[in-house]
Design an enzyme around this catalytic site. Structure first.
Site, PDB file in Angstrom:
ATOM      1  N   CYS A 114       5.109  -2.965  59.731  1.00  0.00           N
ATOM      2  CA  CYS A 114       3.966  -3.748  59.240  1.00  0.00           C
ATOM      3  C   CYS A 114       2.745  -3.535  60.136  1.00  0.00           C
ATOM      4  O   CYS A 114       2.831  -3.707  61.354  1.00  0.00           O
ATOM      5  CB  CYS A 114       4.338  -5.226  59.209  1.00  0.00           C
ATOM      6  SG  CYS A 114       2.948  -6.296  58.800  1.00  0.00           S
ATOM      7  N   TYR A 122       0.842  -1.196   0.000  1.00  0.00           N
ATOM      8  CA  TYR A 122       0.000   0.000   0.000  1.00  0.00           C
ATOM      9  C   TYR A 122       0.881   1.251   0.000  1.00  0.00           C
ATOM     10  O   TYR A 122       0.672   2.185  -0.776  1.00  0.00           O
ATOM     11  CB  TYR A 122      -0.907  -0.028   1.233  1.00  0.00           C
ATOM     12  CG  TYR A 122      -1.827   1.164   1.353  1.00  0.00           C
ATOM     13  CD1 TYR A 122      -3.095   1.148   0.784  1.00  0.00           C
ATOM     14  CD2 TYR A 122      -1.426   2.311   2.038  1.00  0.00           C
ATOM     15  CE1 TYR A 122      -3.944   2.239   0.899  1.00  0.00           C
ATOM     16  CE2 TYR A 122      -2.264   3.408   2.150  1.00  0.00           C
ATOM     17  CZ  TYR A 122      -3.519   3.365   1.577  1.00  0.00           C
ATOM     18  OH  TYR A 122      -4.352   4.447   1.692  1.00  0.00           O
ATOM     19  N   ASP A 123       1.885   1.239   0.856  1.00  0.00           N
ATOM     20  CA  ASP A 123       2.788   2.394   0.943  1.00  0.00           C
ATOM     21  C   ASP A 123       3.494   2.652  -0.388  1.00  0.00           C
ATOM     22  O   ASP A 123       3.704   3.797  -0.783  1.00  0.00           O
ATOM     23  CB  ASP A 123       3.842   2.176   2.039  1.00  0.00           C
ATOM     24  CG  ASP A 123       3.197   2.160   3.421  1.00  0.00           C
ATOM     25  OD1 ASP A 123       2.046   2.634   3.532  1.00  0.00           O
ATOM     26  OD2 ASP A 123       3.836   1.661   4.361  1.00  0.00           O
ATOM     27  N   ASP A 162     -18.977   5.291  21.792  1.00  0.00           N
ATOM     28  CA  ASP A 162     -18.763   6.421  22.691  1.00  0.00           C
ATOM     29  C   ASP A 162     -17.720   7.333  22.063  1.00  0.00           C
ATOM     30  O   ASP A 162     -16.530   7.212  22.322  1.00  0.00           O
ATOM     31  CB  ASP A 162     -18.296   5.902  24.051  1.00  0.00           C
ATOM     32  CG  ASP A 162     -18.551   6.909  25.147  1.00  0.00           C
ATOM     33  OD1 ASP A 162     -19.219   7.928  24.866  1.00  0.00           O
ATOM     34  OD2 ASP A 162     -18.077   6.687  26.273  1.00  0.00           O
ATOM     35  N   GLU A 200     -20.232   8.439  13.998  1.00  0.00           N
ATOM     36  CA  GLU A 200     -19.515   8.690  15.236  1.00  0.00           C
ATOM     37  C   GLU A 200     -18.017   8.541  14.987  1.00  0.00           C
ATOM     38  O   GLU A 200     -17.574   7.505  14.499  1.00  0.00           O
ATOM     39  CB  GLU A 200     -19.977   7.657  16.270  1.00  0.00           C
ATOM     40  CG  GLU A 200     -19.662   7.990  17.684  1.00  0.00           C
ATOM     41  CD  GLU A 200     -20.709   8.880  18.350  1.00  0.00           C
ATOM     42  OE1 GLU A 200     -21.599   9.394  17.649  1.00  0.00           O
ATOM     43  OE2 GLU A 200     -20.604   9.070  19.568  1.00  0.00           O
ATOM     44  N   LYS A 242     -33.462   0.956  16.792  1.00  0.00           N
ATOM     45  CA  LYS A 242     -34.193   1.884  15.923  1.00  0.00           C
ATOM     46  C   LYS A 242     -35.257   1.108  15.171  1.00  0.00           C
ATOM     47  O   LYS A 242     -34.954   0.034  14.634  1.00  0.00           O
ATOM     48  CB  LYS A 242     -33.226   2.514  14.900  1.00  0.00           C
ATOM     49  CG  LYS A 242     -32.062   3.255  15.537  1.00  0.00           C
ATOM     50  CD  LYS A 242     -31.045   3.686  14.489  1.00  0.00           C
ATOM     51  CE  LYS A 242     -29.857   4.358  15.161  1.00  0.00           C
ATOM     52  NZ  LYS A 242     -28.753   4.600  14.222  1.00  0.00           N
ATOM     53  N   CYS A 290       2.128  -7.192  61.932  1.00  0.00           N
ATOM     54  CA  CYS A 290       3.040  -7.821  62.894  1.00  0.00           C
ATOM     55  C   CYS A 290       4.070  -6.852  63.471  1.00  0.00           C
ATOM     56  O   CYS A 290       4.830  -7.224  64.371  1.00  0.00           O
ATOM     57  CB  CYS A 290       3.758  -9.006  62.252  1.00  0.00           C
ATOM     58  SG  CYS A 290       5.019  -8.530  61.053  1.00  0.00           S
ATOM     59  N   SER A 301     -30.617  13.810  19.357  1.00  0.00           N
ATOM     60  CA  SER A 301     -29.956  12.868  20.263  1.00  0.00           C
ATOM     61  C   SER A 301     -30.976  11.807  20.652  1.00  0.00           C
ATOM     62  O   SER A 301     -32.092  11.794  20.137  1.00  0.00           O
ATOM     63  CB  SER A 301     -29.379  13.585  21.471  1.00  0.00           C
ATOM     64  OG  SER A 301     -30.426  14.124  22.216  1.00  0.00           O
TER      65      SER A 301
END
Ligand code: IVH
Length: 683
Positions: free
Chosen positions: A416, A43-44, A125, A181, A298, A419, A89
Site C-alpha cells: 500500500c 408487424y413481423d 453527429d 444525417e 438557420k 501504509c 457545410s
C-alpha cells in the site's frame, strides 16, 4: 406470354398492395411519428405474409416493396455521384459572442432591425447523405464526399428501415433530393462494440465513425445489420413542387412525405431565443438516445436565405453552435494508486490539464488493473480523454503511434502506498485491496468521513479537510476517538477558531443521539448500504443482538443473501471492530428501538416503488423526503429510468423532469407527494 399479370388471382394482387400499404404506414408511424400502433410481433406477421406471397408470385415483386431493402449482390466499388446542388457545410460558433456576431451579420446584410426567426435544430453527429426520389420512388442515395461529388451508396441506404422506399401522400415533387444525417444511436453503438469485443474484432471509436464505416460497406447485408437511423434537415435538388416560404414549413413537408425529421426542431427568435434553445438542448444532451455535437440555427425565411447566399463552402444564413468538445488529447504524466474506505486500491491517471466538455480535467480514474491492461495505458502516452455530460472523465484509448520509445506497462505496487501493508487481489475479482484495515491512514480517513456523513451520524462541520488533519496529527484513530476530542484539541487545527471549535464539539456531542440504522450505516461494514442498514435495524432492534447473530440467521432479514451475511458476520468477529463499538457505546452513542416508532405509524405501502427526488422542496429537506419513502418500504434512486415509479419534483427541477416525462413517469409536486405520504400512514 404476359402470364405475369394474368396468372395472379386478383385477391392476391389486392392483398399484396394492402400489405405494402400497411407496412409502409407502420414504418411511418414508428420512425417519423414515433408512435408505433402495433406490437413488433404483429408487424413481423404482416411482413412474413408479404414475403410469402412474393415468393409464390415473384412477378409481383417491385423495387419499392418493403421486402426488397437488402440487395443480393455486393458491390466491388462505389460509383461517384455528382451533386447538382452542392452539399455545403456550416460555419461554427463556440460562444454567445459568436452567435451574436452571426446574427448581426445576418441583420446587416438583410438590412433589418427586428429580431430574426431561426429554425433551431440539434446538430446530429453522423454522416451527411442525400437521397433522391423521382415521382416518389427512391432512385439514388449518396454520401456528401467533397460537397460536389459523393459516392453512390443507394444499396446501403435502402437497407435503413427509416428511409422510405416510396414517399407518402399525393402532393409529391417530381424530383426531390432529401438531405439529412445518418447516425447510430448510443444504444446501437454500444451493442455494436460489445459484439466487436466478444468476437475479437476492432471496436469503433465513436458512433460517427461507426455510422460512416457502416455506410461504406460493399455488402449491403452488413449495413442492414447495423441498425442505422436517419434524420432529414434539408432539400437539395427539387423539381415539380412549390417550396413554402419557410425552412420550418419545408421540414414539415418532409415529415409529411414520410421522411424522418427531428422533433426537437423549433423556431426561435433572435440571439436570446437561440441561446435559450442551446441551453435547453445542452441540458437534454446526455439523455438523448443519439449523439449531438451542437445545435444549428438557420434563418427560417427561405427568401431571406436566398438573399443571404453562400460564401465558398458554407451558407451565410446558417451556423452551427458547437458544444464544448467532449473528447480531447492529452498525455499521462503519472499513474498513482488511491486507497478507498474498504481498502480498494484504484489506479488514477494524472493528466496534463486539458479543457474538455466544458471543464479542465487533470485526473481520470482507471478503475482497476484489468482496465489498465485492456487499454494498455502507460505513463507518457498520448490519450483521448472524454467527459460527456456529468459523467466522470475517462480515458477512451491510447494513440499507439504517439507512444514514446521507453514506456513500460503500469504495475500494481506490492504494498500500500499509504501504509505499506500488503496488497492482495482475490481470485476472480478485479479489485485489489490494501490489507491494512483501519491501521491504514487512507482507510481511516475515508471511514471517518463516511461515519460523519449526512446519511450516517450527520456531524455538521466535520469536513474532509478536518478529518485529514485529525488523522495526520494522530488525534483520531477511529470514530470512537471523535467523542474524546475537546474544544481545545480542535481549536489548534488549521482554519479553526474558538467559536467554530465549540460549534463542532457540540455537533459531535449531538450526533450521539442517533438511530440504529444511521449508526450501522456509519460503521462502513462492507456491502451494507443505507437500505441494508435500515433492514438490519428494523429486524434486530439493537446492536448487541445483531453482533452475535450467525450468518444463517442474518439471512432471515429481507434482501440479505449469503455474501452480505458473511461480510456482516466477519465485521463483527474482528476484535478491533468490537473494541471500537465498545468505546462508542461508552462514549454515549444511543438510539431508540426503531420498530416501536416506525411500525406503529406507517405501513409498508410503498414497497416496490422507486422514487427520484429533484429540485428544492419547501417543507422538508430531500433527506427527510427520502426517510419518509424508505420508512414506507420504497426505494430512492439518483437517476430517472424506466424503473422509476414517481419523480418528486421541487422548485427548479432541471433535466430530470424532462426525462421523467419522456419515460412516462408520474411526476408529483411537493403537495401531491405530501398527500401520498399521508395516505400511506396507518390511522
Ligand atoms: S444543415 C447548408 N442541419 O453538420 C446546410 N447540418 O458542418 C448544410 N448536420 O454536413 C447542413 N445536423 O452533416 C444541417 N440539423 C442539421 C444538421 C447538420 C447535422 C451536419 C451535416 C453537415 C454538417 C455541417
Amino acid at each position: 406470354m404476359a402470364k405475369a399479370g394474368s396468372s395472379v388471382p386478383s385477391a392476391v394482387v389486392q392483398r399484396v398492395a394492402r400489405l405494402r400499404e400497411e407496412i409502409d404506414a407502420h414504418n411511418y408511424r414508428y420512425y417519423v411519428l414515433d408512435t408505433p400502433s402495433i406490437p413488433d410481433a404483429e408487424y413481423d406477421r404482416l411482413f412474413r405474409e408479404l414475403s410469402r406471397l412474393e415468393q409464390d408470385y415473384p412477378q409481383l415483386v417491385t423495387a419499392e416493396s418493403p421486402t426488397q431493402r437488402v440487395g443480393a449482390v455486393p458491390l466491388t466499388a462505389f460509383e461517384p455521384v455528382r451533386h447538382i446542388v452542392p452539399m455545403l457545410s456550416l460555419d461554427n460558433a463556440f460562444s454567445e459572442e459568436d452567435v451574436a456576431a452571426f446574427d448581426r451579420r445576418v441583420r446587416d446584410r438583410l438590412n433589418v432591425d427586428e429580431e430574426i426567426e431561426y429554425s433551431a435544430e440539434p446538430k446530429l453527429d453522423g454522416v451527411a447523405v442525400s437521397i433522391r426520389y423521382v415521382n416518389g420512388l427512391l432512385t439514388e442515395g449518396a454520401t456528401r464526399g467533397d460537397g460536389f461529388t459523393g459516392e453512390d451508396i443507394t444499396q446501403n441506404l435502402r437497407t435503413l428501415a427509416a428511409v422510405p422506399l416510396r414517399l407518402r401522400g399525393a402532393d409529391l415533387p417530381e424530383v426531390i433530393e432529401a438531405r439529412g444525417e445518418v447516425y447510430l444511436s448510443k444504444e446501437a453503438f454500444r451493442a455494436l462494440n460489445q459484439h466487436a469485443l466478444n468476437s475479437g474484432t476492432k471496436e469503433f471509436v465513436n458512433p460517427r465513425n461507426a455510422a460512416a464505416g457502416s455506410l461504406r460497406q460493399l455488402d449491403p447485408k452488413v449495413t442492414a445489420a447495423r441498425r442505422l437511423q436517419v434524420f432529414f434537415y434539408g432539400i437539395g435538388e427539387l423539381r415539380g413542387w412549390r417550396m413554402p416560404g419557410r425552412h420550418s414549413e419545408m421540414l414539415h413537408a418532409l415529415s409529411q412525405w414520410g421522411l424522418r425529421v427531428n422533433r426537437l426542431c423549433e423556431v426561435v427568435r433572435g440571439v436570446g431565443g437561440c441561446m435559450a434553445y442551446y441551453r435547453r438542448i445542452a441540458g437534454l444532451r446526455s439523455d438523448l438516445p443519439f449523439e449531438i455535437d451542437g445545435v444549428v440555427y438557420k434563418v427560417d425565411s427561405l427568401s431571406r436565405q436566398e438573399e443571404l447566399g453562400s460564401v465558398s463552402r458554407s451558407p451565410r444564413w446558417a451556423i452551427a453552435h458547437k458544444f464544448p468538445a467532449e473528447e480531447e488529447l492529452t498525455t499521462v504524466a503519472a499513474v498513482d494508486f488511491q486507497v478507498g474506505r474498504t481498502g480498494a486500491v484504484t489506479p488514477v491517471a494524472r493528466l496534463d490539464p486539458v479543457f474538455v466538455g466544458g471543464v479542465t480535467i487533470s485526473n481520470a480514474t482507471l478503475h482497476n488493473m484489468d482496465e489498465v491492461a485492456r487499454k494498455d495505458i502507460r505513463v507518457g502516452d498520448t490519450v483521448v480523454v472524454r467527459r460527456a455530460g456529468d459523467v466522470i472523465p475517462e480515458i477512451v484509448r491510447v494513440l499507439p503511434e504517439r507512444r514514446p520509445a521507453d514506456t513500460r506497462p503500469v504495475q500494481l505496487p506490492p504494498t500500500c502506498p499509504v501504509c505499506g501493508s500488503e496488497i492482495r487481489r482475490a481470485a476472480g475479482r478485479a479489485v485489489s485491496r490494501c490489507m491494512g484495515g483501519l491501521y491504514c491512514p487512507a482507510q481511516r480517513k475515508q471511514a471517518l468521513k463516511h461515519f460523519a456523513s449526512r446519511q450516517a451520524l450527520n456531524i455538521e462541520g466535520l469536513g474532509d479537510r478536518l478529518v485529514e488533519q485529525l488523522v495526520d496529527r494522530g488525534l483520531v484513530q477511529s470514530p470512537a476517538d471523535l467523542y474524546q476530542l475537546t474544544t481545545a484539541d480542535l481549536a489548534g487545527l488549521e482554519r479553526m477558531g474558538e467559536k467554530s471549535a465549540a460549534k463542532l464539539t457540540k455537533a459531535i456531542a449531538d450526533s450521539k443521539n442517533t438511530t440504529l440504522a444511521r449508526f450501522l450505516f456509519g460503521l462502513g461494514i462492507p456491502e451494507v448500504g443505507e437500505a441494508t442498514a435500515r433492514s438490519l435495524a428494523e429486524h434486530f432492534g439493537d446492536l448487541a443482538t445483531l453482533q452475535n447473530t450467525s450468518p444463517e440467521r442474518l439471512q432471515d432479514v429481507p434482501d440479505i443473501g449469503p455474501v452480505v451475511a458473511a461480510e456482516i458476520h466477519a465485521f463483527f468477529r474482528q476484535e478491533h471492530n468490537r473494541e471500537i463499538l465498545r468505546k462508542l457505546r461508552r462514549a454515549g452513542i444511543n438510539y431508540p428501538r426503531p420498530q416501536a416508532t416506525v411500525a406503529r405509524s406507517v405501513g409498508k405501502s410503498l414497497t416496490g416503488k422507486t422514487f427520484v427526488i429533484t429540485g428544492k422542496l419547501e417543507n422538508m429537506t430531500r433527506e427527510q423526503a427520502k426517510e419518509h419513502i424508505l420508512e414506507r418500504g420504497g426505494t430512492v434512486a439518483d437517476a430517472v429510468s424506466q424503473k422509476t415509479s414517481y419523480l418528486v419534483c421541487g422548485l427548479k427541477p432541471g433535466s430530470k423532469r424532462i426525462k421523467a416525462e419522456k419515460h412516462g413517469v408520474t411526476v408529483l409536486d411537493e403537495d401531491q407527494f405530501f398527500h401520498l405520504l399521508k395516505a400511506t400512514e396507518d390511522t
